[in-house]
Design an enzyme around this catalytic site. Structure first.
Site, PDB file in Angstrom:
ATOM      1  N   LYS A  11      -3.058   2.135  -4.079  1.00  0.00           N
ATOM      2  CA  LYS A  11      -4.478   1.802  -4.124  1.00  0.00           C
ATOM      3  C   LYS A  11      -5.143   2.903  -4.371  1.00  0.00           C
ATOM      4  O   LYS A  11      -4.671   3.774  -5.312  1.00  0.00           O
ATOM      5  CB  LYS A  11      -5.005   0.993  -2.878  1.00  0.00           C
ATOM      6  CG  LYS A  11      -4.099   0.042  -2.580  1.00  0.00           C
ATOM      7  CD  LYS A  11      -4.663  -0.833  -1.403  1.00  0.00           C
ATOM      8  CE  LYS A  11      -3.627  -2.221  -1.044  1.00  0.00           C
ATOM      9  NZ  LYS A  11      -4.015  -2.893  -0.025  1.00  0.00           N
ATOM     10  N   HIS A  94      -4.751  -8.345  -8.045  1.00  0.00           N
ATOM     11  CA  HIS A  94      -4.420  -8.197  -6.738  1.00  0.00           C
ATOM     12  C   HIS A  94      -5.853  -8.485  -6.092  1.00  0.00           C
ATOM     13  O   HIS A  94      -7.044  -8.597  -6.687  1.00  0.00           O
ATOM     14  CB  HIS A  94      -4.635  -6.463  -6.556  1.00  0.00           C
ATOM     15  CG  HIS A  94      -4.301  -6.264  -5.080  1.00  0.00           C
ATOM     16  ND1 HIS A  94      -5.250  -6.107  -4.046  1.00  0.00           N
ATOM     17  CD2 HIS A  94      -3.209  -5.567  -4.409  1.00  0.00           C
ATOM     18  CE1 HIS A  94      -4.716  -5.896  -2.875  1.00  0.00           C
ATOM     19  NE2 HIS A  94      -3.469  -5.610  -3.027  1.00  0.00           N
TER      20      HIS A  94
HETATM   21  P1  13P Z   1      -1.007  -3.152   3.234  1.00  0.00           P
HETATM   22  O1  13P Z   1       0.545  -3.079   3.192  1.00  0.00           O
HETATM   23  O2  13P Z   1      -1.569  -1.735   3.503  1.00  0.00           O
HETATM   24  O3  13P Z   1      -1.515  -4.126   3.985  1.00  0.00           O
HETATM   25  O4  13P Z   1      -1.338  -3.444   1.633  1.00  0.00           O
HETATM   26  C1  13P Z   1      -0.865  -4.638   1.150  1.00  0.00           C
HETATM   27  C2  13P Z   1      -1.247  -4.629  -0.455  1.00  0.00           C
HETATM   28  O5  13P Z   1      -2.257  -5.146  -0.773  1.00  0.00           O
HETATM   29  C3  13P Z   1      -0.518  -4.311  -1.391  1.00  0.00           C
HETATM   30  O6  13P Z   1      -0.672  -4.542  -2.620  1.00  0.00           O
END
Ligand code: 13P
Length: 246
Positions: A11, A94
Site C-alpha cells: 500500500k 483493490h
Molecule cells: P491487511 O493484511 O493489512 O488487512 O490488508 C489486506 C489487503 O488489503 C491486501 O491487499
C-alpha cells in the site's frame, strides 16, 4: 496443481531505507521453492525493488495500472512502464481503489484486459462490505465483480489471472474471515470461472498474519494470500510464505 502464491501489498508505505532493510531480509531468508512470493511496493520504489530483487526468487508487482497505453493521463502508469521495471504482477480493483478512487467493475475489467494483453499477471481483487455480508449479498457481489472481468476479457484470454478475495471488513481491521467463510467464497468463484477455475489461483486477503495463515491455506480453494500490514514485517511475511509451502 496450483503453485501457492503469497503477495505483499505494501500500500502507501515504505521509504528508501525501510525498503532496503525489508528486501534484504526477505531475499536473504526466503528459501521455500514450492511457493511463489512477490512484493508490490508503491510505484516510485519499483526501480529500487527491481535492483534489489534481481536474481532472487522473489517477484515484483505493482499496485495499479492504467487501462490506457500512453497519453495525457496525469498521475498514471502504463502496463508497459511497469513491465520495464520488472513487474510480473499488477494488483487491480483493490477495495481501497474502488472506494477512494471510484473504480468501477467496468474499469477494473478494462485494466485487466490491458495487463493480460501485455503478458503480465493481473491480481483482480474482489470483496464485499460488512453491510453486504450482513445483508446476505456476499456471493452476489463477488459474482458481479468477477463476471464484469469475465465478460470484458473473455475466459480464454483470462487464463493465468489471479483472483484475490478480500472481504472489505477484514482489511486492516484484525478481523479475518474464518477459513470456512473464505472457502465458501473461493469455491463459488472457482465454480463461476468454469473450465478456467481449476487452474486459477484464488488468494485470500484481509488481516492475514503468521498466526492464521496455516488454517486459511488448509482450505481446498485457498491458493495463497494477498497480505497488507504483515508484508511490511520481514519475519511475518516469511512465516506466511512458509505456511503456504506446507
Ligand atoms: P491487511 O493484511 O493489512 O488487512 O490488508 C489486506 C489487503 O488489503 C491486501 O491487499
Amino acid at each position: 496443481m496450483r503453485t501457492p502464491l503469497v503477495v505483499g501489498n505494501w500500500k502507501m508505505n515504505g521509504s528508501l531505507s525501510d525498503n532496503l532493510s525489508l528486501l534484504q531480509k526477505l531475499t536473504s531468508q526466503w528459501q521455500a521453492a514450492a511457493v511463489e512470493m512477490a512484493v508490490c511496493p508503491p510505484a516510485v520504489y519499483l526501480a529500487q525493488a527491481q535492483a534489489l530483487l534481481a536474481g532472487t526468487s522473489i517477484q515484483l508487482g505493482a499496485q495499479d495500472a492504467s487501462q490506457h497505453s500512453s497519453g495525457a493521463y496525469t498521475g498514471e502508469c502504463s502496463v508497459a512502464m511497469l513491465q520495464e521495471f520488472g513487474c510480473q504482477f499488477v494488483i487491480i480493483g483493490h477495495s481501497e481503489r474502488r472506494q477512494y478512487h471510484a473504480e468501477s467493475d467496468q474499469l477494473v475489467a478494462e485494466k485487466c484486459l490491458a495487463i493480460k494483453a501485455s503478458g503480465l499477471t493481473p491480481i483482480v481483487c474482489v470483496g464485499e462490505s460488512l453491510a453486504e455480508r450482513e445483508g446476505g449479498a456476499t456471493l452476489a457481489v463477488i459474482q458481479r465483480q468477477v463476471q464484469a472481468v469475465l465478460d470484458h476479457v473473455g475466459s480464454e484470454q483470462l487464463a493465468g489471472v489471479v483472483i484475490a478475495y478480500e472481504p472489505i471488513w477484514a482489511i486492516g481491521t484484525g478481523l479475518t474471515a474464518s477459513p470456512e467463510q473464505a472457502q465458501e467464497v473461493h469455491a463459488a468463484i472457482r465454480q463461476q470461472l468454469q473450465a478456467l477455475g481449476a487452474s486459477t489461483r484464488i488468494l485470500y486477503g484481509g488481516s492475514v498474519k503468521a498466526g492464521n495463515a496455516k488454517e486459511l491455506f488448509a482450505m481446498a480453494d485457498i491458493d495463497g494470500a494477498l497480505v497488507g500490514g504483515a508484508s511490511l514485517i520481514a519475519e511475518d511475511f516469511l512465516a506466511i510464505g512458509t505456511a503456504a509451502a506446507q
